[in-house]
Write a protein that holds these residues in place. Structure first.
Motif, PDB file in Angstrom:
ATOM      1  N   THR A  45     -19.466   4.490  31.141  1.00  0.00           N
ATOM      2  CA  THR A  45     -19.562   3.620  32.205  1.00  0.00           C
ATOM      3  C   THR A  45     -18.367   4.234  33.048  1.00  0.00           C
ATOM      4  OG1 THR A  45     -18.100   2.231  31.242  1.00  0.00           O
ATOM      5  CG2 THR A  45     -20.475   1.637  31.241  1.00  0.00           C
ATOM      6  N   ILE A  46     -18.337   4.090  34.289  1.00  0.00           N
ATOM      7  CA  ILE A  46     -17.407   4.553  35.317  1.00  0.00           C
ATOM      8  C   ILE A  46     -17.285   3.287  36.473  1.00  0.00           C
ATOM      9  CG2 ILE A  46     -17.451   6.987  35.269  1.00  0.00           C
ATOM     10  CD1 ILE A  46     -19.151   6.999  37.902  1.00  0.00           C
ATOM     11  N   ALA A  47     -16.053   3.148  36.654  1.00  0.00           N
ATOM     12  CA  ALA A  47     -15.806   2.040  37.809  1.00  0.00           C
ATOM     13  C   ALA A  47     -16.507   2.589  39.215  1.00  0.00           C
ATOM     14  CB  ALA A  47     -14.272   1.973  37.959  1.00  0.00           C
ATOM     15  N   ASN A  48     -16.876   1.689  39.902  1.00  0.00           N
ATOM     16  CA  ASN A  48     -17.642   2.103  41.215  1.00  0.00           C
ATOM     17  C   ASN A  48     -16.921   1.060  42.451  1.00  0.00           C
ATOM     18  OD1 ASN A  48     -19.241   2.841  43.213  1.00  0.00           O
ATOM     19  ND2 ASN A  48     -20.825   1.526  42.740  1.00  0.00           N
ATOM     20  N   PRO A  49     -15.423   1.728  42.770  1.00  0.00           N
ATOM     21  CA  PRO A  49     -14.898   0.795  43.723  1.00  0.00           C
ATOM     22  C   PRO A  49     -15.602   0.755  45.152  1.00  0.00           C
ATOM     23  CG  PRO A  49     -13.688   2.816  43.500  1.00  0.00           C
ATOM     24  CD  PRO A  49     -14.887   2.679  42.405  1.00  0.00           C
ATOM     25  N   ASP A  50     -15.528  -0.340  45.608  1.00  0.00           N
ATOM     26  CA  ASP A  50     -16.161  -0.695  46.998  1.00  0.00           C
ATOM     27  C   ASP A  50     -17.637  -0.339  47.025  1.00  0.00           C
ATOM     28  OD1 ASP A  50     -13.501  -1.224  47.866  1.00  0.00           O
ATOM     29  OD2 ASP A  50     -13.090   0.742  48.203  1.00  0.00           O
ATOM     30  N   ASN A  51     -18.237  -0.384  45.928  1.00  0.00           N
ATOM     31  CA  ASN A  51     -19.646   0.029  45.570  1.00  0.00           C
ATOM     32  C   ASN A  51     -20.355   1.099  46.544  1.00  0.00           C
ATOM     33  OD1 ASN A  51     -20.229  -2.387  44.195  1.00  0.00           O
ATOM     34  ND2 ASN A  51     -20.690  -3.592  45.763  1.00  0.00           N
ATOM     35  N   ARG A  52     -19.618   2.375  46.468  1.00  0.00           N
ATOM     36  CA  ARG A  52     -19.508   3.514  47.227  1.00  0.00           C
ATOM     37  C   ARG A  52     -20.734   4.430  46.670  1.00  0.00           C
ATOM     38  NH1 ARG A  52     -14.311   7.301  46.785  1.00  0.00           N
ATOM     39  NH2 ARG A  52     -13.827   6.964  44.589  1.00  0.00           N
ATOM     40  N   TRP A  53     -21.141   4.123  45.461  1.00  0.00           N
ATOM     41  CA  TRP A  53     -21.857   4.886  44.779  1.00  0.00           C
ATOM     42  C   TRP A  53     -23.220   4.041  44.280  1.00  0.00           C
ATOM     43  CZ3 TRP A  53     -17.534   6.461  41.102  1.00  0.00           C
ATOM     44  CH2 TRP A  53     -16.710   7.476  41.878  1.00  0.00           C
ATOM     45  N   GLN A  54     -24.468   4.607  44.543  1.00  0.00           N
ATOM     46  CA  GLN A  54     -25.449   3.826  44.157  1.00  0.00           C
ATOM     47  C   GLN A  54     -26.300   4.456  43.129  1.00  0.00           C
ATOM     48  OE1 GLN A  54     -25.047   5.329  47.518  1.00  0.00           O
ATOM     49  NE2 GLN A  54     -23.907   3.294  48.065  1.00  0.00           N
ATOM     50  N   PRO A  55     -26.925   3.389  42.169  1.00  0.00           N
ATOM     51  CA  PRO A  55     -27.695   3.956  41.275  1.00  0.00           C
ATOM     52  C   PRO A  55     -28.732   5.240  41.612  1.00  0.00           C
ATOM     53  CG  PRO A  55     -27.510   1.593  40.919  1.00  0.00           C
ATOM     54  CD  PRO A  55     -26.977   2.153  42.273  1.00  0.00           C
ATOM     55  N   GLY A  56     -29.047   5.774  40.929  1.00  0.00           N
ATOM     56  CA  GLY A  56     -29.932   7.075  41.272  1.00  0.00           C
ATOM     57  C   GLY A  56     -29.230   8.393  41.631  1.00  0.00           C
ATOM     58  N   MET A  57     -28.085   8.324  41.952  1.00  0.00           N
ATOM     59  CA  MET A  57     -27.362   9.480  42.505  1.00  0.00           C
ATOM     60  C   MET A  57     -27.007  10.439  41.297  1.00  0.00           C
ATOM     61  SD  MET A  57     -24.621   7.771  45.100  1.00  0.00           S
ATOM     62  CE  MET A  57     -23.847   9.372  45.502  1.00  0.00           C
ATOM     63  N   GLN A  58     -27.151  11.655  41.687  1.00  0.00           N
ATOM     64  CA  GLN A  58     -26.914  12.794  40.650  1.00  0.00           C
ATOM     65  C   GLN A  58     -25.685  13.057  40.366  1.00  0.00           C
ATOM     66  OE1 GLN A  58     -29.611  14.349  39.031  1.00  0.00           O
ATOM     67  NE2 GLN A  58     -30.670  12.763  40.204  1.00  0.00           N
ATOM     68  N   ALA A  59     -25.110  13.307  39.059  1.00  0.00           N
ATOM     69  CA  ALA A  59     -23.731  13.613  38.601  1.00  0.00           C
ATOM     70  C   ALA A  59     -23.756  14.768  37.454  1.00  0.00           C
ATOM     71  CB  ALA A  59     -23.184  12.313  38.077  1.00  0.00           C
ATOM     72  N   VAL A  60     -22.554  15.485  37.652  1.00  0.00           N
ATOM     73  CA  VAL A  60     -22.268  16.372  36.754  1.00  0.00           C
ATOM     74  C   VAL A  60     -21.272  15.901  35.712  1.00  0.00           C
ATOM     75  CG1 VAL A  60     -21.830  18.853  36.506  1.00  0.00           C
ATOM     76  CG2 VAL A  60     -23.014  18.221  38.164  1.00  0.00           C
ATOM     77  N   ILE A  61     -21.481  16.236  34.466  1.00  0.00           N
ATOM     78  CA  ILE A  61     -20.582  15.837  33.227  1.00  0.00           C
ATOM     79  C   ILE A  61     -20.145  17.201  32.793  1.00  0.00           C
ATOM     80  CG2 ILE A  61     -20.471  14.988  30.987  1.00  0.00           C
ATOM     81  CD1 ILE A  61     -22.764  13.627  33.715  1.00  0.00           C
ATOM     82  N   SER A  62     -18.724  17.356  32.716  1.00  0.00           N
ATOM     83  CA  SER A  62     -17.933  18.469  32.081  1.00  0.00           C
ATOM     84  C   SER A  62     -17.812  18.140  30.754  1.00  0.00           C
ATOM     85  CB  SER A  62     -16.918  18.973  33.010  1.00  0.00           C
ATOM     86  OG  SER A  62     -17.283  19.274  34.273  1.00  0.00           O
ATOM     87  N   LEU A  63     -18.399  19.047  29.795  1.00  0.00           N
ATOM     88  CA  LEU A  63     -18.196  18.696  28.372  1.00  0.00           C
ATOM     89  C   LEU A  63     -17.423  19.817  27.915  1.00  0.00           C
ATOM     90  CD1 LEU A  63     -19.046  17.002  25.731  1.00  0.00           C
ATOM     91  CD2 LEU A  63     -21.034  18.397  25.806  1.00  0.00           C
ATOM     92  N   PRO A  64     -16.230  19.635  27.271  1.00  0.00           N
ATOM     93  CA  PRO A  64     -15.361  20.726  26.673  1.00  0.00           C
ATOM     94  C   PRO A  64     -16.124  21.035  25.320  1.00  0.00           C
ATOM     95  CG  PRO A  64     -14.294  18.565  26.426  1.00  0.00           C
ATOM     96  CD  PRO A  64     -15.684  18.168  27.402  1.00  0.00           C
ATOM     97  N   VAL A  65     -16.496  22.321  25.165  1.00  0.00           N
ATOM     98  CA  VAL A  65     -17.358  22.939  23.979  1.00  0.00           C
ATOM     99  C   VAL A  65     -16.293  23.624  23.142  1.00  0.00           C
ATOM    100  CG1 VAL A  65     -19.509  22.855  25.254  1.00  0.00           C
ATOM    101  CG2 VAL A  65     -18.100  24.789  25.535  1.00  0.00           C
ATOM    102  N   LYS A  66     -15.275  24.150  23.664  1.00  0.00           N
ATOM    103  CA  LYS A  66     -14.538  24.802  22.785  1.00  0.00           C
ATOM    104  C   LYS A  66     -13.113  25.349  23.632  1.00  0.00           C
ATOM    105  CE  LYS A  66     -16.164  29.820  23.784  1.00  0.00           C
ATOM    106  NZ  LYS A  66     -16.658  30.893  23.173  1.00  0.00           N
ATOM    107  N   SER A  67     -11.954  25.483  22.832  1.00  0.00           N
ATOM    108  CA  SER A  67     -10.715  25.899  23.259  1.00  0.00           C
ATOM    109  C   SER A  67     -10.030  26.934  22.506  1.00  0.00           C
ATOM    110  CB  SER A  67      -9.945  24.609  23.641  1.00  0.00           C
ATOM    111  OG  SER A  67      -9.457  24.285  22.165  1.00  0.00           O
ATOM    112  N   SER A  68      -9.353  27.820  23.087  1.00  0.00           N
ATOM    113  CA  SER A  68      -8.707  28.833  22.416  1.00  0.00           C
ATOM    114  C   SER A  68      -7.089  28.979  22.931  1.00  0.00           C
ATOM    115  CB  SER A  68      -9.211  30.203  22.897  1.00  0.00           C
ATOM    116  OG  SER A  68      -8.720  31.172  21.966  1.00  0.00           O
ATOM    117  N   GLY A  69      -6.325  29.254  22.078  1.00  0.00           N
ATOM    118  CA  GLY A  69      -4.908  29.631  22.491  1.00  0.00           C
ATOM    119  C   GLY A  69      -4.371  30.966  22.540  1.00  0.00           C
ATOM    120  N   ASP A  70      -3.249  31.233  23.121  1.00  0.00           N
ATOM    121  CA  ASP A  70      -2.748  32.556  23.246  1.00  0.00           C
ATOM    122  C   ASP A  70      -3.782  33.579  23.674  1.00  0.00           C
ATOM    123  OD1 ASP A  70      -0.405  31.332  22.517  1.00  0.00           O
ATOM    124  OD2 ASP A  70      -0.934  31.611  20.301  1.00  0.00           O
ATOM    125  N   VAL A  71      -4.384  33.323  24.843  1.00  0.00           N
ATOM    126  CA  VAL A  71      -5.319  34.437  25.425  1.00  0.00           C
ATOM    127  C   VAL A  71      -4.775  34.672  26.762  1.00  0.00           C
ATOM    128  CG1 VAL A  71      -7.330  33.550  24.141  1.00  0.00           C
ATOM    129  CG2 VAL A  71      -6.574  32.548  26.410  1.00  0.00           C
TER     130      VAL A  71
END
Length: 404
Positions: A299-325
Motif C-alpha cells: 500500500t502507498i499513501a495517496n495525498p489529495d487523491n491525485r492518483w486514481q485506481p487503474g494507473m500504471q506503476a513501475v516497481i524497482s525490485l533490488p535483485v542483487k548488490s555487490s561491493g568494492d566494484v
C-alpha cells in the motif's frame, strides 16, 4: 673511329645523373601533391571516404574534410573548447553498486477502505440524495430516505409497550417487553434521539433517512428512487482513495528475490520524479489464471487523491548488490557497434578512447569489469561530443581496430 666511340660514352655517362635527379624531383613533386590531397568522410558513417566533396550515399549528409594521415588516437582540445563542450571528468573509485529489476504494476482500490451502504430495513426508496457515481460523500451526510411499513409496525409496537409500562410501572414483564421493542428499533438503526422523539410525539413515522457511515467516493449505485429494497440490500458502494494498493506481476523465479516486509520503490506513471517507498505486505503463492505470473502487493499513501485506481506503476525490485566494484555514471559509457568505450582525460588537454567491459547496471551507474583502474580520470559529460569530434577529425570510429 675509336676516338668517336669514346667521346659518345663519356657524354652518355655525364647525362645519366642529370636524368636521375630530374626523375627524383618529379617523383617528390608527385608525392607531395599526393600528401597534400584532401580527403572527405561522412560524420555518421566514417567508412565512407573519398578524395572530393560530395554527399554520403547512405544518409545523404554533406561529407566533411579530415586528415587521413593523422594516426594519433587522442584528441587535443583547448581550454575554451573544453569549457564550450561542458566536458567534466570523474576519478574512478570502488564502492557498492546495487542492481534493480523493474516490475510492471498498477494501482488498485484498497478493499479495506471500501464500504457498502445497505438498507437496514425493507421498504421503498423515496428519496435518493446521491444520484450519480463519482460524487464525494462525507461521514454523516444523508444518502437516502426510505418508506418502511415494517419500521412503522415496530414503532407502533414500542409505543404500546411504553404505554403499558407507564400504566403498570411495577410489572416487570411489561418492562421487559418495552426494552425488547426498543432494542428492535435500535437494530434498525434508530438513534436514541429518534426513539425519544417518537415517545414525545406518539406518532408513527414510516420514513427514515440514513446517513453515510464513512467518507468516500460513490463508485456504484445499486438502486433508484421508487425501487423496493429488501433488508440488507445494497444501496451504494463508497471507496476511499487516500490509500491505494499497488499490485505488481512477478515470475516465480524472481519471487525468491522479494520477501514480505521488504522495502521497494514505486514510480507512478507521470510522477516518475516522485518515487514512493512501499513495504511488500503480501505475495500471492498462486499463479494468476491463464498466466505464469505471481503477484505481490503493498500500500502507498495517496495525498489529495491525485492518483486514481487503474494507473500504471513501475516497481524497482533490488535483485542483487555487490561491493568494492569500479563503477561509472551511465552517461560516461558509450556503446556502438564496435563495443563499449569511455574517454580518458590525459595531461595537456588530451582525451583518448579506451574500450571497457561492463557488468551489472542500474538507473544511475554501470559496473566496469575490465579496461579501467582505480584513479583513472574518465569523462562524464561531453563523452558523446568527443566521440563525434573524433569522427569529424579522424574520419574513423575511435574503436576501429581495437581489441580488448
Amino acid at each position: 673511329m675509336e676516338r668517336k666511340a669514346f667521346i659518345k660514352k663519356v657524354a652518355l655517362v655525364s647525362l645519366v645523373p642529370g636524368l636521375f635527379l630530374a626523375a627524383c624531383k618529379e617523383t617528390a613533386k608527385k608525392g607531395g601533391e599526393a600528401a597534400k590531397e584532401q580527403t572527405y568522410t561522412c560524420p555518421m558513417h566514417p567508412q565512407i571516404v573519398q578524395n572530393h566533396p560530395g554527399t554520403c550515399p547512405i544518409c545523404a549528409m554533406d561529407l566533411v574534410p579530415f586528415d587521413k594521415n593523422n594516426k594519433d588516437a587522442a584528441l587535443t582540445l583547448g581550454e575554451s573548447q573544453i569549457a564550450l563542450a561542458n566536458i567534466t571528468t570523474i576519478t574512478v573509485g570502488t564502492g557498492a553498486l546495487s542492481n534493480f529489476k523493474q516490475l510492471n504494476g498498477r494501482l488498485v482500490t484498497d478493499p479495506e477502505k471500501t464500504a457498502v451502504i445497505s438498507s437496514r430495513v425493507p421498504g421503498r426508496v423515496e428519496v435518493l440524495y446521491i444520484k450519480e457515481t463519482g460524487v464525494k460523500v462525507t461521514k454523516g451526510q444523508p444518502l437516502y430516505k426510505i418508506y418502511s411499513e415494517q419500521l412503522a409496525t415496530l414503532q407502533q409496537e414500542y409505543l404500546l409497550a411504553a404505554a403499558q409500562v407507564k400504566q403498570f410501572p411495577e410489572d416487570a414483564r411489561f418492562r421487559q417487553i418495552a426494552v425488547a421493542a426498543r432494542q428492535k428499533l435500535v437494530l434498525y438503526d434508530q438513534s436514541d434521539a429518534q426513539i425519544n422523539a417518537l415517545l414525545q410525539s406518539q406518532k408513527v413515522n414510516p420514513y427514515v433517512t440514513y446517513p453515510a457511515t464513512v467518507s468516500g467516493i460513490v463508485s456504484e449505485l445499486s438502486v433508484s428512487e421508487g425501487q423496493y429494497v429488501s433488508e440488507g440490500g445494497a444501496v451504494m458502494r463508497l471507496e476511499g482513495y487516500h490509500q491505494l494498493w499497488v499490485e505488481a506481476d512477478v515470475y516465480p523465479a524472481e519471487a525468491a528475490a522479494v520477501k514480505v516486509g521488504q522495502s521497494v520503490k514505486v514510480m507512478v506513471a507521470g510522477y516518475e520524479n516522485e518515487p514512493q517507498q512501499m513495504t511488500v505486505q503480501f505475495i500471492n503463492p498462486v499463479l494468476q489464471s491463464g498466466s505464469q505470473l505471481m503477484q505481490l502487493r503493498g500500500t502507498i499513501a495517496n495525498p489529495d487523491n491525485r492518483w486514481q485506481p487503474g494507473m500504471q506503476a513501475v516497481i524497482s525490485l533490488p535483485v542483487k548488490s555487490s561491493g568494492d566494484v569500479l563503477s561509472l555514471p551511465v552517461d560516461a559509457v558509450i556503446r556502438d557497434g564496435k563495443g563499449t568505450h569511455v574517454w580518458i582525460a590525459q595531461a595537456g588537454g588530451k582525451f583518448a578512447p579506451r574500450m571497457v567491459k561492463t557488468g551489472m547496471e542500474n538507473f544511475d551507474a554501470v559496473e566496469i569489469t575490465e579496461g579501467l583502474e582505480e584513479g583513472d580520470k574518465v569523462v562524464v559529460t561531453g563523452a558523446y561530443l568527443l566521440y563525434s569530434e573524433y569522427i569529424l577529425k579522424k574520419g574513423a570510429d575511435p574503436m576501429a581496430g581495437m581489441q580488448h
